[in-house]
Design a protein around this motif. Structure first.
Motif, mmCIF file in Angstrom:
data_model
loop_
_atom_site.group_PDB
_atom_site.id
_atom_site.type_symbol
_atom_site.label_atom_id
_atom_site.label_comp_id
_atom_site.label_asym_id
_atom_site.label_seq_id
_atom_site.Cartn_x
_atom_site.Cartn_y
_atom_site.Cartn_z
ATOM 1 N N UNK A 20 5.136 -6.498 -3.164
ATOM 2 C CA UNK A 20 6.005 -5.731 -4.045
ATOM 3 C C UNK A 20 6.230 -4.347 -3.462
ATOM 4 N N UNK A 21 7.488 -3.970 -3.348
ATOM 5 C CA UNK A 21 7.866 -2.668 -2.809
ATOM 6 C C UNK A 21 8.999 -2.097 -3.664
ATOM 7 N N UNK A 22 9.206 -0.763 -3.613
ATOM 8 C CA UNK A 22 10.338 -0.183 -4.343
ATOM 9 C C UNK A 22 11.654 -0.778 -3.844
ATOM 10 N N UNK A 23 12.619 -0.845 -4.741
ATOM 11 C CA UNK A 23 13.927 -1.405 -4.379
ATOM 12 C C UNK A 23 14.646 -0.532 -3.357
ATOM 13 N N UNK A 24 14.425 0.774 -3.413
ATOM 14 C CA UNK A 24 14.966 1.697 -2.416
ATOM 15 C C UNK A 24 13.981 2.854 -2.268
ATOM 16 N N UNK A 29 12.927 6.316 -7.641
ATOM 17 C CA UNK A 29 12.406 4.956 -7.570
ATOM 18 C C UNK A 29 10.976 4.939 -7.063
ATOM 19 N N UNK A 30 10.712 5.679 -5.984
ATOM 20 C CA UNK A 30 9.354 5.729 -5.431
ATOM 21 C C UNK A 30 8.398 6.366 -6.437
ATOM 22 N N UNK A 35 3.613 5.487 -9.914
ATOM 23 C CA UNK A 35 2.959 5.762 -11.187
ATOM 24 C C UNK A 35 2.901 4.530 -12.091
ATOM 25 N N UNK A 36 3.216 3.374 -11.531
ATOM 26 C CA UNK A 36 3.159 2.129 -12.303
ATOM 27 C C UNK A 36 1.725 1.734 -12.622
ATOM 28 N N UNK A 42 -3.774 -0.254 -1.745
ATOM 29 C CA UNK A 42 -3.132 -1.031 -0.688
ATOM 30 C C UNK A 42 -1.616 -1.024 -0.831
ATOM 31 N N UNK A 43 -1.137 -0.994 -2.088
ATOM 32 C CA UNK A 43 0.307 -0.921 -2.323
ATOM 33 C C UNK A 43 0.868 0.405 -1.833
ATOM 34 N N UNK A 44 0.136 1.486 -2.096
ATOM 35 C CA UNK A 44 0.583 2.808 -1.640
ATOM 36 C C UNK A 44 0.550 2.897 -0.120
ATOM 37 N N UNK A 45 -0.455 2.298 0.485
ATOM 38 C CA UNK A 45 -0.555 2.281 1.942
ATOM 39 C C UNK A 45 0.632 1.527 2.547
ATOM 40 N N UNK A 46 0.960 0.369 1.980
ATOM 41 C CA UNK A 46 2.100 -0.411 2.470
ATOM 42 C C UNK A 46 3.403 0.350 2.281
ATOM 43 N N UNK A 47 3.520 1.056 1.163
ATOM 44 C CA UNK A 47 4.714 1.860 0.906
ATOM 45 C C UNK A 47 4.873 2.948 1.963
ATOM 46 N N UNK A 48 3.787 3.642 2.269
ATOM 47 C CA UNK A 48 3.833 4.711 3.279
ATOM 48 C C UNK A 48 4.246 4.165 4.644
#
Length: 82
Positions: A20-24, A29-30, A35-36, A42-48
């Protein structure tokens, strides 16, 4: 692929193959994504890492249009925006 929507119906996240990643990568959006309630480290790491890759591609001008297959920095004109 599945989507998570905000209260107003805007796509917040998209999930592909269990990731799961932000749509943009817009600030709003980020910000909503991080803050969800179910966001783990791990989600924040993947986002970065995803954002770093996105920034690198921007710097190199490597974006390719999904509709026509042209690079954004192509000399060829298109009938649509990237």
């Amino acid at each position: 692929m599945s989507y998570t929507l905000t209260e107003t119906g805007t796509v917040l996240t998209e999930t592909q193959q269990g990731i799961t990643m932000p749509a943009d990568y817009s600030f709003a959006t980020v910000n909503d994504y991080i803050h969800g309630p179910d966001v783990a480290y791990e989600d924040l790491e993947a986002l970065c890492l995803g954002m770093a890759d996105h920034i690198d591609k921007l710097r190199r001008g490597e974006f390719i249009c999904d509709r026509c297959g042209l690079r954004k920095d192509s000399e060829q004109s298109t009938e649509h925006e990237f």
